[in-house]
Design a protein around this motif. Structure first.
Motif, PDB file in Angstrom:
ATOM      1  N   VAL A 115       0.854  -1.187   0.000  1.00 14.01           N
ATOM      2  CA  VAL A 115       0.000   0.000   0.000  1.00 14.01           C
ATOM      3  C   VAL A 115       0.888   1.235   0.000  1.00 14.01           C
ATOM      4  O   VAL A 115       1.704   1.410   0.909  1.00 14.01           O
ATOM      5  CB  VAL A 115      -0.916   0.018   1.238  1.00 14.01           C
ATOM      6  CG1 VAL A 115      -1.838   1.240   1.196  1.00 14.01           C
ATOM      7  CG2 VAL A 115      -1.723  -1.278   1.340  1.00 14.01           C
TER       8      VAL A 115
ATOM      9  N   ALA B 169      -5.598  -4.949  -4.784  1.00 16.07           N
ATOM     10  CA  ALA B 169      -5.573  -3.682  -4.055  1.00 16.07           C
ATOM     11  C   ALA B 169      -6.972  -3.073  -3.966  1.00 16.07           C
ATOM     12  O   ALA B 169      -7.346  -2.481  -2.941  1.00 16.07           O
ATOM     13  CB  ALA B 169      -4.612  -2.712  -4.734  1.00 16.07           C
TER      14      ALA B 169
ATOM     15  N   TRP C  59      -9.007  -2.111  -0.529  1.00 12.48           N
ATOM     16  CA  TRP C  59      -9.580  -0.787  -0.260  1.00 12.48           C
ATOM     17  C   TRP C  59     -11.076  -0.885   0.050  1.00 12.48           C
ATOM     18  O   TRP C  59     -11.559  -0.288   1.012  1.00 12.48           O
ATOM     19  CB  TRP C  59      -9.329   0.130  -1.461  1.00 12.48           C
ATOM     20  CG  TRP C  59     -10.006   1.451  -1.369  1.00 12.48           C
ATOM     21  CD1 TRP C  59      -9.751   2.450  -0.468  1.00 12.48           C
ATOM     22  CD2 TRP C  59     -11.079   1.925  -2.197  1.00 12.48           C
ATOM     23  NE1 TRP C  59     -10.594   3.517  -0.689  1.00 12.48           N
ATOM     24  CE2 TRP C  59     -11.409   3.217  -1.750  1.00 12.48           C
ATOM     25  CE3 TRP C  59     -11.761   1.381  -3.283  1.00 12.48           C
ATOM     26  CZ2 TRP C  59     -12.416   3.980  -2.345  1.00 12.48           C
ATOM     27  CZ3 TRP C  59     -12.759   2.141  -3.890  1.00 12.48           C
ATOM     28  CH2 TRP C  59     -13.090   3.418  -3.416  1.00 12.48           C
TER      29      TRP C  59
ATOM     30  N   GLN D  31      -7.067  -0.248   3.587  1.00 11.06           N
ATOM     31  CA  GLN D  31      -6.147   0.818   3.214  1.00 11.06           C
ATOM     32  C   GLN D  31      -6.972   2.068   2.963  1.00 11.06           C
ATOM     33  O   GLN D  31      -8.146   1.995   2.593  1.00 11.06           O
ATOM     34  CB  GLN D  31      -5.324   0.437   1.995  1.00 11.06           C
ATOM     35  CG  GLN D  31      -6.102   0.105   0.740  1.00 11.06           C
ATOM     36  CD  GLN D  31      -5.217  -0.483  -0.348  1.00 11.06           C
ATOM     37  OE1 GLN D  31      -4.791  -1.654  -0.254  1.00 11.06           O
ATOM     38  NE2 GLN D  31      -4.921   0.312  -1.363  1.00 11.06           N
TER      39      GLN D  31
END
Length: 404
Positions: A43, A343, A347, A352
């Motif tokens: 991240v 990713a 999220w 993150q």
């Protein structure tokens, strides 16, 4: 029931209603039936210059927090791999720091291990990639000098991984693929390294679909010939090979290779398309796992492994199968952009602060692709907080021009 507007494949929009989240439980004992590592992403700091070519600056709290999340489900972490954007934005200085920090966190977890990790070692919790990406492949000289430069680059990174206490994963090298004249150069480099390492390592064979620069690895474009070289290496150094990770997306090849590996050498499947049947096995042999998709489906992956430990392979296989459509979609061509989907799900699940990636790789997939990722994750019960996921998805779609 939470709902939102999503883009439709015909160019319009549609109303989508989320399902209730699945109830996934963390293990109360170490996972034993299969050895499993989830290849974790990184991240970036949201205020960093996350553009192509910029030095990687990581959000260490979020990056390391994700590793703790994976450990809490009983999984090991494969770090500093292609999932962490090796060769796609994560430079060697940041990689070196990542290896040291992750291994230090793993050591702390081992020291205070709860029931899910009792008896596990640091090497069980963390394996890390050692490659040659501190070299510019285009600047490596041809011939013997280039092969020796590759060998020394590997040595530098192995020293970092071994010094951290992590298990070494010998990654495929773009530089070696460029300078090797044939199978003999691969055997020279890898045999030398296997004689020198302190403890058994994982050999990583990454296919060209993940990285086109690795075409012809092991000295041949023909998979049978490359496999013969690979097996010669393993048989000659079986005492230094913990296992092999094969990422060719070819289930039959993996089954055939698994059957002829020396006793004690594991096959860690890297097949993010066919992992359910490969992990399940054929009644005689089964694959362990070192998978990027496990970083996205880790609660379900843990549940499946818990079911194997409980003697319920039917449920285990059913859980793995329930995630297959998501895996196929996240890893569809061009496969090397699968990291964007991982990713994105991190999220959506609040792991993150922003949907950003090192080197701007969040733009590696389209709005339609990531909308489908959202749907498939919901169907698999992997949106842990549907209200949060829907709010983040709606906001992101609005920024990208999708509205009712």
């Amino acid at each position: 029931m939470t709902s939102l507007i999503l883009p439709a494949e015909d160019g319009g929009i549609k109303k989508y209603e989320l399902r209730a989240p699945a109830h996934w439980t963390r293990p109360d004992a170490p996972l034993m039936a299969r050895r499993a590592y989830a290849a974790a992403h990184v991240v970036p700091a949201v205020t960093a210059d996350n553009t192509p070519g910029a030095p990687a600056m990581l959000d260490w709290d979020s990056t390391l927090g994700y590793r703790h999340e994976l450990w809490s489900y009983g999984l090991g972490v494969a770090d500093a791999m292609d999932t962490a954007q090796r060769g796609m934005g994560l430079d060697w200085p940041a990689t070196r720091d990542l290896i040291k920090r992750s291994a230090s966190e793993a050591a702390a977890v081992v020291a205070s291990a709860g029931p899910a990790l009792a008896g596990k070692s640091v090497r069980d919790l963390i394996a890390a990639g050692a490659g040659t990406d501190q070299l510019d492949p285009l600047s490596v000289p041809a011939g013997k000098a280039g092969v020796e430069a590759v060998l020394n680059a590997y040595r530098e990174q192995i020293t970092v991984v071994e010094g951290s206490g992590a298990k070494v994963i010998l990654m495929a090298s773009r530089a070696l693929a460029r300078v090797a004249a044939g199978p003999e150069d691969y055997l020279h480099v890898y045999s030398t390294l296997l004689r020198e390492v302190r403890e058994p390592v994982v050999l990583h064979w990454l296919g060209a679909m993940f990285d086109p620069a690795l075409t012809g690895y092991w000295g041949s474009d023909e998979v049978p010939a490359a496999t013969a070289t690979f097996l010669d290496l393993i048989r000659d150094h079986a005492d230094k090979v913990d296992g092999v990770k094969v990422s060719l997306l070819d289930a039959q090849h993996e089954v055939s290779l698994r059957a002829v590996l020396p006793q004690g050498v594991r096959l860690y499947t890297g097949d993010d398309f066919n992992y359910p049947e490969l992990i399940d096995g054929d009644g005689t042999r089964q694959s362990d796992a070192l998978l990027g998709i496990f970083a996205a489906i880790y609660p379900a992956a843990s549940a499946a492994l818990q079911a194997y430990d409980a003697g319920d392979p039917v449920r285990a296989r059913a859980v793995l199968d329930s995630t297959r459509d998501l895996g196929l979609h996240v890893f569809n061509a061009p496969t090397y952009y699968y990291k964007t989907g991982i990713a994105f799900l991190s999220w959506l699940n609040g792991k993150q602060p922003g949907f950003q990636m090192v080197s701007g790789l969040q733009n590696g997939r389209s709005v339609l692709h990531l909308s489908k990722t959202f749907e498939l994750a919901d169907r698999a019960g992997l949106l842990q907080n549907p209200d949060l996921a829907a709010a983040r998805m709606s906001g992101w779609l609005t920024v990208n021009g999708v509205s009712a």
